[in-house]
Design an enzyme around this catalytic site. Structure first.
Site, short mmCIF file in Angstrom:
data_model
loop_
_atom_site.label_atom_id
_atom_site.label_comp_id
_atom_site.label_asym_id
_atom_site.label_seq_id
_atom_site.Cartn_x
_atom_site.Cartn_y
_atom_site.Cartn_z
N LYS A 1 5.88 -20.16 23.34
CA LYS A 1 4.51 -19.78 23.64
C LYS A 1 4.18 -20.17 25.09
CE LYS A 1 1.12 -22.72 22.99
NZ LYS A 1 1.12 -24.01 23.70
N ASP B 1 7.21 -21.90 17.70
CA ASP B 1 5.99 -22.68 17.62
C ASP B 1 6.49 -24.06 17.21
OD1 ASP B 1 3.85 -24.17 16.52
OD2 ASP B 1 2.68 -22.34 16.38
N HIS B 2 6.49 -25.00 18.13
CA HIS B 2 7.22 -26.24 17.84
C HIS B 2 6.62 -27.03 16.67
CE1 HIS B 2 4.14 -28.20 20.30
NE2 HIS B 2 4.55 -29.36 19.81
N HIS C 1 -0.60 -23.11 16.77
CA HIS C 1 -0.23 -24.25 15.93
C HIS C 1 -1.15 -24.40 14.71
CE1 HIS C 1 2.29 -25.09 19.26
NE2 HIS C 1 1.44 -25.76 19.99
C1 BG6 Z 1 1.61 -27.61 23.19
C2 BG6 Z 1 0.36 -27.46 24.01
O1 BG6 Z 1 1.94 -26.40 22.57
O2 BG6 Z 1 1.40 -28.60 22.19
C3 BG6 Z 1 -0.05 -28.78 24.61
O3 BG6 Z 1 0.60 -26.51 25.05
C4 BG6 Z 1 -0.16 -29.84 23.56
O4 BG6 Z 1 -1.28 -28.64 25.31
C5 BG6 Z 1 1.10 -29.88 22.70
O5 BG6 Z 1 -0.36 -31.08 24.20
C6 BG6 Z 1 0.93 -30.83 21.52
O6 BG6 Z 1 2.16 -30.96 20.87
P1 BG6 Z 1 2.57 -32.28 20.11
O7 BG6 Z 1 3.88 -31.98 19.48
O8 BG6 Z 1 2.61 -33.36 21.13
O9 BG6 Z 1 1.48 -32.52 19.12
#
Ligand code: BG6
Length: 500
Positions: A150, A179-180, A242
């Site tokens: 993304k 989408d991690h 997310h």
């Molecule tokens: C990313 C966003 O996809 O997810 C960031 O672009 C955000 O803004 C991040 O900080 C949060 O991911 P995680 O895994 O740290 O909760």
């Protein structure tokens, strides 16, 4: 259970190899898989970028923290690494990639897989995928995959355009959209909790559930990402992807089989059933905010407009909340409240499922003064846990009821660390399982849902920004979203624990 190593030899072609994403997340994940012997013996990582690296230099850049921690393993890993200097827009780069691939594949045999990972700015997704296609590099459909991160577009129209380019030469089965959040253990566990236990599913519906609240709070601000974030904002950056994925996992029907298409079809059913937010109702269903200066964990922090490279009259939202309804048999009249923001009191993601009160209060009022609805909380991060809050009798002669928690904590329940989200996702790409990736129709449906909100927000600039203090739980307008329904956002369970 032991993880089966990736069976087929493969080449991972990393576009944007000199960039932050590769160094911070992708290579550490691949190296972790290597150290755990989860990779096939034959594999190559081919970094492609415009930077002037030699192979050795590229390895040294990637391995800044590994070569001191695990020098022998890192050295062995580096044997698999190559670097190709090239311009992503020139066709010649793709001919050279082709030559490299053919060289590796003479050794790997005809089962070799090719994974093209676009770790580049999104503006390059279309030109790179089209050039890969024109060079014939994606033709072996069974063995060539394209991975993109993304943001996939900036709105519905730009998503369609990017996706149109990706699908010019690659078919849907070849495209892995990351989408991690879907790689996080606790997120994967939502389906296990729901569908591997007979206990929850019977009450997982409008008869028993009052509402669902999904919070993804971050304590960090925009850091050094203003260049991207100024044009994005919380709705695009977090909520459209997310949080929407979390909502689908909570709301979907059971799949017939744990299979990529089946799971994604069930998620699509949820997307179909989401009630559109019409422009005239945006103010009732959506709230936005931007942080001003404040305090987090005893530290004073600047407001968003004072962050580096942020305009001092920026209208970008750093907080977004939505109220959604799912118009289907299971969820009619159960609101789903979604909120996300930067510079909130703590980094906490959780899903709170609030059950309806008992139909009849049999206990005397004085015994039941602390009554709280039963609540199931799925703590996604950082203290991964599942927590069921329910009422119990306090020991003693007097009848007195009070809430208690039944907690399953991942750290106590399982020894050893969980794989990182990127480790899981990379492994799934290499074995060709798309269950944890976003399908185009789902991304498109998510953009369609938020598009009226984006349009209305753009047409009516906020007059009250900054409207929440760093270190608070967000703006008053978000409180109104729940208050109008006679409900309120609860402080996440993990935050209550942290504050004692
Ligand atoms: C990313 C966003 O996809 O997810 C960031 O672009 C955000 O803004 C991040 O900080 C949060 O991911 P995680 O895994 O740290 O909760």
């Amino acid at each position: 259970m032991k993880t089966q190593p990736v069976r087929n030899p493969f080449t991972l072609v990393l576009f944007g190899a000199g960039g932050d994403l590769v160094w911070r997340l992708v290579v550490p994940a691949l190296f972790a898989l290597f150290r755990k012997s989860h990779l096939s013996e034959g594999f190559r990582l081919l970094g492609v970028d415009r930077l002037e690296y030699g192979r050795e230099e590229f390895c040294a850049h990637l391995g800044e923290h590994f070569d001191s921690e695990t020098p022998e393993q890192w050295k062995a890993f580096c044997e698999h690494v190559d670097y190709l200097r090239g311009d992503f827009l020139e066709h010649e780069t793709y001919q050279r990639i082709d030559e490299q691939l053919q060289g590796y594949e003479r050794e790997f045999g005809d089962q070799a897989e090719r994974v093209f990972y676009l770790a580049t700015p999104p503006a390059l997704f279309a030109p790179i995928s089209v050039r890969l296609g024109q060079a014939g590099l994606g033709e072996a459909r069974e063995h060539a995959r394209l991975v993109v991160e993304k943001p996939l577009g900036h709105d519905l129209a730009s998503f369609r355009e990017i996706n149109g380019s990706l699908t010019q030469h690659f078919v849907e089965e070849q495209i892995f959209r990351i989408d991690h959040f879907l790689g996080k253990e606790t997120v994967q566990n939502i389906l296990a909790l729901r569908f591997a236990n007979p206990l929850f599913e019977p009450v997982w519906n409008r008869s028993y559930i009052d509402h669902v609240a999904i919070t993804v709070a971050e304590s960090l601000g925009v850091e050094n990402r203003a260049g991207y974030y100024e044009g994005s904002g919380a709705l695009r950056d977090m909520l459209q992807n997310h949080l929407m994925q979390l909502l689908c996992l909570v709301a979907m029907e059971p799949p017939v089989a744990y299979d990529a298409n089946d799971i994604r079809n069930r998620k699509m059913d949820v997307m179909h059933a989401l009630r559109p937010i019409t422009p005239d109702r945006v103010h009732e269903y959506a709230a936005r905010g931007q942080y001003g200066a404040g305090w987090i964990s005893g530290q004073s922090v600047p407001g968003y407009r004072q962050e580096p490279k942020v305009a001092d009259d920026s209208e970008t939202e750093t907080y977004a909340a939505l109220k959604l309804h799912i118009d289907n048999w299971r969820w009619q009249d159960v609101p789903f409240y979604l909120r996300t923001g930067k510079r909130m009191p703590a980094k906490i993601s959780e899903i709170s499922i609030r059950f309806k009160p008992v139909p009849h209060h049999a206990f005397p009022v004085w015994a039941d003064q602390e009554n709280q609805p039963v609540r199931l909380t799925l703590q996604i991060q950082p203290d991964e846990a599942i927590r069921l809050r329910f009422m119990v009798k306090e020991p003693g002669m007097q009848l007195r009821l009070r809430p208690a928690d039944l907690v399953f904590n991942y750290a106590d329940g399982f020894r050893g660390s969980s794989p990182s989200a990127y480790e899981t996702l990379l492994y799934e790409v290499l074995v060709g399982d798309a269950s944890l990736f976003m399908r185009a129709d789902q991304v498109e449906a998510a953009w369609s849902l938020v598009q009226p909100v984006l349009d209305v927000w753009e047409a009516t600039p906020p007059s009250d920004f900054p409207n929440y203090q760093a270190g608070s739980w967000g703006p008053e307008t978000a409180e109104m979203l729940t208050a109008r329904d006679g409900r309120s956002w609860l402080t996440p369970a993990a935050a209550r624990d942290q504050s004692g």
